[in-house]
Design a protein around this motif. Structure first.
Motif, PDB file in Angstrom:
ATOM      1  N   GLY A   1       0.813  -1.219   0.000  1.00 16.09           N
ATOM      2  CA  GLY A   1       0.000   0.000   0.000  1.00 16.09           C
ATOM      3  C   GLY A   1       0.841   1.262   0.000  1.00 16.09           C
ATOM      4  N   THR A   2       1.905   1.262   0.786  1.00 16.44           N
ATOM      5  CA  THR A   2       2.784   2.434   0.835  1.00 16.44           C
ATOM      6  C   THR A   2       3.451   2.678  -0.505  1.00 16.44           C
ATOM      7  OG1 THR A   2       3.204   2.093   3.191  1.00 16.44           O
ATOM      8  CG2 THR A   2       4.776   3.461   1.988  1.00 16.44           C
ATOM      9  N   LEU A   3       3.913   1.634  -1.172  1.00 17.00           N
ATOM     10  CA  LEU A   3       4.562   1.788  -2.472  1.00 17.00           C
ATOM     11  C   LEU A   3       3.597   2.351  -3.513  1.00 17.00           C
ATOM     12  CD1 LEU A   3       6.706  -1.486  -2.681  1.00 17.00           C
ATOM     13  CD2 LEU A   3       7.508   0.856  -2.272  1.00 17.00           C
ATOM     14  N   VAL A   4       2.360   1.865  -3.503  1.00 23.11           N
ATOM     15  CA  VAL A   4       1.356   2.385  -4.440  1.00 23.11           C
ATOM     16  C   VAL A   4       1.132   3.877  -4.211  1.00 23.11           C
ATOM     17  CG1 VAL A   4      -1.089   2.302  -5.052  1.00 23.11           C
ATOM     18  CG2 VAL A   4       0.201   0.181  -4.805  1.00 23.11           C
ATOM     19  N   MET A   5       1.035   4.276  -2.953  1.00 20.82           N
ATOM     20  CA  MET A   5       0.746   5.677  -2.642  1.00 20.82           C
ATOM     21  C   MET A   5       1.951   6.577  -2.882  1.00 20.82           C
ATOM     22  SD  MET A   5      -1.658   5.091   0.706  1.00 20.82           S
ATOM     23  CE  MET A   5      -2.969   3.872   0.623  1.00 20.82           C
ATOM     24  N   VAL A   6       3.149   6.082  -2.589  1.00 21.09           N
ATOM     25  CA  VAL A   6       4.348   6.871  -2.871  1.00 21.09           C
ATOM     26  C   VAL A   6       4.503   7.086  -4.371  1.00 21.09           C
ATOM     27  CG1 VAL A   6       6.870   6.841  -2.787  1.00 21.09           C
ATOM     28  CG2 VAL A   6       5.557   6.244  -0.757  1.00 21.09           C
ATOM     29  N   ALA A   7       4.115   6.086  -5.172  1.00 24.16           N
ATOM     30  CA  ALA A   7       4.182   6.225  -6.625  1.00 24.16           C
ATOM     31  C   ALA A   7       3.286   7.347  -7.132  1.00 24.16           C
ATOM     32  CB  ALA A   7       3.809   4.901  -7.293  1.00 24.16           C
ATOM     33  N   ALA A   8       2.254   7.678  -6.362  1.00 23.50           N
ATOM     34  CA  ALA A   8       1.335   8.761  -6.744  1.00 23.50           C
ATOM     35  C   ALA A   8       1.647  10.062  -6.014  1.00 23.50           C
ATOM     36  CB  ALA A   8      -0.101   8.346  -6.451  1.00 23.50           C
ATOM     37  N   ALA A   9       2.860  10.204  -5.502  1.00 19.41           N
ATOM     38  CA  ALA A   9       3.206  11.373  -4.682  1.00 19.41           C
ATOM     39  C   ALA A   9       3.026  12.683  -5.447  1.00 19.41           C
ATOM     40  CB  ALA A   9       4.643  11.240  -4.172  1.00 19.41           C
ATOM     41  N   ARG A  10       3.426  12.739  -6.696  1.00 21.27           N
ATOM     42  CA  ARG A  10       3.314  13.990  -7.462  1.00 21.27           C
ATOM     43  C   ARG A  10       1.849  14.357  -7.692  1.00 21.27           C
ATOM     44  NH1 ARG A  10       7.473  14.347 -12.411  1.00 21.27           N
ATOM     45  NH2 ARG A  10       6.704  16.497 -12.251  1.00 21.27           N
ATOM     46  N   ASP A  11       1.011  13.358  -7.947  1.00 16.98           N
ATOM     47  CA  ASP A  11      -0.419  13.634  -8.092  1.00 16.98           C
ATOM     48  C   ASP A  11      -1.010  14.135  -6.781  1.00 16.98           C
ATOM     49  OD1 ASP A  11      -0.234  12.813 -10.706  1.00 16.98           O
ATOM     50  OD2 ASP A  11      -1.089  10.827 -10.352  1.00 16.98           O
ATOM     51  N   LEU A  12      -0.579  13.558  -5.664  1.00 18.76           N
ATOM     52  CA  LEU A  12      -1.073  14.013  -4.365  1.00 18.76           C
ATOM     53  C   LEU A  12      -0.621  15.436  -4.072  1.00 18.76           C
ATOM     54  CD1 LEU A  12      -0.511  10.723  -2.346  1.00 18.76           C
ATOM     55  CD2 LEU A  12      -2.718  11.814  -2.766  1.00 18.76           C
ATOM     56  N   ASP A  13       0.594  15.796  -4.481  1.00 15.46           N
ATOM     57  CA  ASP A  13       1.045  17.182  -4.327  1.00 15.46           C
ATOM     58  C   ASP A  13       0.118  18.129  -5.073  1.00 15.46           C
ATOM     59  OD1 ASP A  13       3.185  16.490  -2.747  1.00 15.46           O
ATOM     60  OD2 ASP A  13       4.627  16.448  -4.397  1.00 15.46           O
ATOM     61  N   ALA A  14      -0.306  17.716  -6.268  1.00 13.59           N
ATOM     62  CA  ALA A  14      -1.228  18.551  -7.044  1.00 13.59           C
ATOM     63  C   ALA A  14      -2.588  18.646  -6.362  1.00 13.59           C
ATOM     64  CB  ALA A  14      -1.373  17.982  -8.452  1.00 13.59           C
ATOM     65  N   PHE A  15      -3.070  17.536  -5.784  1.00 18.70           N
ATOM     66  CA  PHE A  15      -4.351  17.544  -5.074  1.00 18.70           C
ATOM     67  C   PHE A  15      -4.327  18.518  -3.899  1.00 18.70           C
ATOM     68  CE2 PHE A  15      -5.812  13.635  -7.141  1.00 18.70           C
ATOM     69  CZ  PHE A  15      -7.180  13.827  -7.143  1.00 18.70           C
ATOM     70  N   ALA A  16      -3.176  18.714  -3.306  1.00 18.20           N
ATOM     71  CA  ALA A  16      -3.085  19.591  -2.144  1.00 18.20           C
ATOM     72  C   ALA A  16      -3.449  21.023  -2.476  1.00 18.20           C
ATOM     73  CB  ALA A  16      -1.677  19.535  -1.550  1.00 18.20           C
ATOM     74  N   PHE A  17      -3.373  21.388  -3.761  1.00 19.20           N
ATOM     75  CA  PHE A  17      -3.749  22.741  -4.188  1.00 19.20           C
ATOM     76  C   PHE A  17      -5.210  22.828  -4.622  1.00 19.20           C
ATOM     77  CE2 PHE A  17       0.846  22.620  -4.777  1.00 19.20           C
ATOM     78  CZ  PHE A  17       1.241  23.839  -4.273  1.00 19.20           C
ATOM     79  N   GLY A  18      -5.924  21.694  -4.584  1.00 22.10           N
ATOM     80  CA  GLY A  18      -7.315  21.675  -4.986  1.00 22.10           C
ATOM     81  C   GLY A  18      -7.510  20.946  -6.311  1.00 22.10           C
ATOM     82  N   GLU A  19      -8.753  20.552  -6.579  1.00 23.06           N
ATOM     83  CA  GLU A  19      -9.042  19.781  -7.781  1.00 23.06           C
ATOM     84  C   GLU A  19      -8.747  20.556  -9.053  1.00 23.06           C
ATOM     85  OE1 GLU A  19     -12.876  18.056  -7.933  1.00 23.06           O
ATOM     86  OE2 GLU A  19     -12.730  17.094  -5.961  1.00 23.06           O
ATOM     87  N   THR A  20      -9.096  21.832  -9.074  1.00 27.25           N
ATOM     88  CA  THR A  20      -8.868  22.629 -10.281  1.00 27.25           C
ATOM     89  C   THR A  20      -7.393  22.700 -10.616  1.00 27.25           C
ATOM     90  OG1 THR A  20     -10.826  23.969  -9.788  1.00 27.25           O
ATOM     91  CG2 THR A  20      -9.238  24.866 -11.369  1.00 27.25           C
ATOM     92  N   ALA A  21      -6.582  22.944  -9.598  1.00 29.35           N
ATOM     93  CA  ALA A  21      -5.137  22.997  -9.821  1.00 29.35           C
ATOM     94  C   ALA A  21      -4.613  21.642 -10.254  1.00 29.35           C
ATOM     95  CB  ALA A  21      -4.432  23.452  -8.549  1.00 29.35           C
TER      96      ALA A  21
END
Length: 362
Positions: A227-247
């Motif tokens: 689970g951790t590896l799957v989520m770390v692989a999406a780290a850049r997408d999660l960084d983008a989510f932190a600014f909101g869906e539009t961003a």
């Protein structure tokens, strides 16, 4: 910042990240060593090291059969199970806080804990599946099934008609399903259960890693690592989510697909953990905020550090749970609640005061 300044900034940031990871790894190793040494029977560090090295074929230190049984058969799988559970809950909490934009989100946001409690109550109170050869695995199997069913219902409600997964609707669906499951468990315990059954349900809902043995420890570790590896692989997408869906969309992130995948992963990981350890609260809420306060919001660093700190926190809490009272063990969830509740209160106070509780989230 000038162009000349930028190359110097990157190594500094990388150095801080490396230092943070190093400290977290050392903390986990120390906590694990204490977890193997401390208990009703004290095992000196050299005896612990001797047992582990002997079992791994790296040494031939003289150890007694009792020492081997205590360290290798009882404490090591328990420590590994606690590490995996703490790491998994912390990482899932960090991801759900980002995906929902809710600083108070935790891994049980999707009704997972109440769904698992439905399965556990069905076995403990009603005795379903608790006879014969299948009795040993009946409780975790039922808890997993209940948690998974609750997640499916929550996601179906949240995605009804639109097939999307809006954060606010997902949270509300989780609350609704959690309340329904809570009503079922309360009814069964109060109306159909006796005092012993009620005590068994309460102990399960407070969480424990006391019963973890090698098979379960390996399973929990595999689930947490995957689970951790799957989520770390999406780290850049999660960084983008932190600014909101539009961003996030402007950065090229497929918002709905990414949210579906990560929410489903977090739900599955949490369901697997809860099925074997019961409900252990506050780890997934507290740890990500602590890491953000110290190291910032970048998920490439936030998620691994959350995993390491979550593992250390739960192993340390388990040490307290089995050591604080003589000849008696308290549920580890009581310890994590005692540590997490004051932080939770501070978090609410900070939000009320107008500050951001995310501790540096952009």
């Amino acid at each position: 910042m000038t162009v000349e300044d930028r190359p110097a900034a990157r190594p500094a940031g990388a150095g801080r990240a490396a230092a943070g990871l190093t400290v977290a790894v050392v903390l986990l190793l120390v906590t694990v060593l204490l977890g193997l040494a401390v208990g009703s029977v004290h095992e000196p560090p050299h005896v612990v090291a001797g047992v582990v090295l002997r079992r791994l074929g790296l040494g031939d230190s003289p150890v007694t059969l009792l020492d081997d049984q205590i360290v290798w058969q009882l404490r090591l799988p328990r420590v590994l199970g606690a590490s995996a559970t703490g790491a998994g809950l912390a990482v899932c909490g960090a991801v759900l806080q980002t995906l929902t934009g809710n600083d108070l989100a935790d891994p049980y946001l999707l009704g997972i804990s109440n769904g698992a409690a439905v399965g556990a109550v069905t076995v403990i109170v009603l005795g379903v599946g608790a006879t014969g050869a299948a009795a040993v695995g009946a409780l975790p199997a039922a808890a997993f099934a209940g948690a998974l069913l609750a997640v499916v219902v929550v996601l179906a409600l949240a995605a009804a008609r639109t097939r999307s997964l809006p954060a606010a609707r997902t949270v509300l669906a989780g609350i609704a399903v959690g309340q329904i499951c809570g009503a079922y468990t309360s009814f069964v315990v109060l109306v159909l259960g006796d005092r012993n059954a009620a005590r068994g349900v309460m102990e399960w809902t407070l969480g424990s890693v006391a019963g973890v043995r090698w098979g379960t420890a390996v399973f929990l570790t595999a689930v947490a690592v995957a689970g951790t590896l799957v989520m770390v692989a999406a780290a850049r997408d999660l960084d983008a989510f932190a600014f909101g869906e539009t961003a996030a969309r402007s950065f090229g992130v497929h918002v709905e697909r990414t949210r579906w995948a990560l929410v489903a992963t977090a739900a599955l990981v949490t369901a697997c953990l809860v099925a074997h350890t019961g409900v252990i609260g506050f780890v997934g809420l507290v740890v990500p905020h602590v890491v953000r306060l110290v190291c910032g919001p970048r998920h490439a660093l936030l998620l691994p550090l959350s995993a390491l700190l979550g593992a250390s926190l739960l192993v340390g809490s388990d040490i307290v749970a089995r050591s604080v009272l003589p000849d008696q063990e308290i549920p580890v969830g009581v310890v994590t609640a005692g540590l997490g509740a004051p932080f939770f209160a501070w978090l609410l106070w900070r939000r009320t005061g107008g500050g951001s509780a995310a501790g540096g989230r952009p």
